[in-house]
Design an enzyme around this catalytic site. Sequence first.
Site, PDB file in Angstrom:
ATOM      1  CG  MET A   8      78.304 -24.861  17.215  1.00 15.09           C
ATOM      2  SD  MET A   8      79.835 -24.154  16.302  1.00 15.09           S
ATOM      3  CE  MET A   8      79.809 -25.255  15.017  1.00 15.09           C
ATOM      4  CD  GLN A  68      68.921 -25.895  19.078  1.00 12.74           C
ATOM      5  OE1 GLN A  68      69.794 -26.885  19.064  1.00 12.74           O
ATOM      6  NE2 GLN A  68      69.092 -24.552  18.682  1.00 12.74           N
ATOM      7  CB  CYS A  98      70.595 -30.512  13.815  1.00 11.80           C
ATOM      8  SG  CYS A  98      71.952 -31.700  13.724  1.00 11.80           S
ATOM      9  CG  HIS A 168      73.618 -21.918   9.538  1.00  8.97           C
ATOM     10  ND1 HIS A 168      74.350 -22.474  10.398  1.00  8.97           N
ATOM     11  CD2 HIS A 168      74.050 -22.055   8.288  1.00  8.97           C
ATOM     12  CE1 HIS A 168      75.572 -22.783   9.832  1.00  8.97           C
ATOM     13  NE2 HIS A 168      75.448 -22.595   8.265  1.00  8.97           N
ATOM     14  N   GLY A 200      76.247 -17.775  10.518  1.00  8.35           N
ATOM     15  CA  GLY A 200      76.933 -18.745   9.567  1.00  8.35           C
ATOM     16  C   GLY A 200      78.243 -18.096   9.047  1.00  8.35           C
ATOM     17  NE  ARG A 224      82.099 -23.963  11.738  1.00 11.09           N
ATOM     18  CZ  ARG A 224      82.261 -24.269  10.335  1.00 11.09           C
ATOM     19  NH1 ARG A 224      83.028 -24.923  10.047  1.00 11.09           N
ATOM     20  NH2 ARG A 224      81.633 -23.567   9.474  1.00 11.09           N
TER      21      ARG A 224
END
Length: 350
Positions: A8, A68, A98, A168, A200, A224
């Site tokens: 992230m 990545q 992204c 995701h 996700g 998150r």
Amino acid sequence: MRLLLAPMEGLLDFVLRDVLTQVGGVDRCVSEFIRVSGSLLPDRVFLRYMPELRHGSRTLAGVPVRAQLLGSDPVSMAENAAALARLQPEGIDLNFGCPAKTVNRHGGGASMLQDPEAIATLVAAVRRAVPAHLPVSAKMRLGFNDKSLMRECALAMAENGACELVVHARTKVEGYRPPAYWELIPEIAAAVRVPVVANGEVWTVQDALRCRAQSGCSDLMLGRGSVADPGLALAVRQALAQGAQEAPALPPVVAWADLLPHIQRFWWMVCRDLTPNQRAGRLKQWLNLMRRRYPEAEVAFQCVRVITQQSLVTAWIEQECARCGVPFVLHKQELAEFEHRMPDGDYVLE
């Protein structure tokens, strides 16, 4: 089951990777994306994003980290992947997810989901450029504007050398708005012959169990949710070990007092490795997310949200440790030496 820690940008950097893997429960991390825009990046850029390359591509807790790359030019991506491979990462991951406008405007990230043939060319080029033993994986969303090409994009990755896909379960347009469409992942998993990892909107154990059931994936990538609740991976493992199919809402398995040593470690690393103007903001960013799971983090955030001076943040941490009966182990003199120092050893002129 494997639990992976998501990349992230601007949040889950090497500092938080170190801290969250110290808490435990994570099987593998992925670095923030390293942007490839046409030139061959020097080693120092790879090392800045992923200092774990100096330690066998592992965090200090021993958890492997995959690097990545993000870009759209197959030649440049292949050249940089080859250069990165010489630093012996655990593997190389390719970013097709992204949603940032600046990234998509230049043809990278989720914007490539509009062109499966371009994805196929890029993945094949990277796969050819790196040693056969080095894993090449990919992270994707369900699409750009819609989900019509999700199967074709997944096949373009898997059939051209990607050994694993993280999905995701939202489009670029959907961004990070709930819900995540976990129920669409089985269509991708059925189309490809490589492992698929669901990602996700997994914030709690209940979310993790529902995601596994709806996606059909045994493996999850946490983002998150793990930042908001550093013990989430441990809690998910605990629930599955007990055979849970669903779980009641429970408090975090890692109590606030048990997090304070990790917050101290986080603050020490931030002061050591980041620029002075970034330090207080990084702690506020973490506390802001932890407010979702910890009432104490709400109080803490309100205490530090207007503080910018490093010494005052250190004083607050000392007070919070005293309040909770937790040893304060930071060396104030050492932190004071960091106060005006840049990460490369230079000093900020007063």
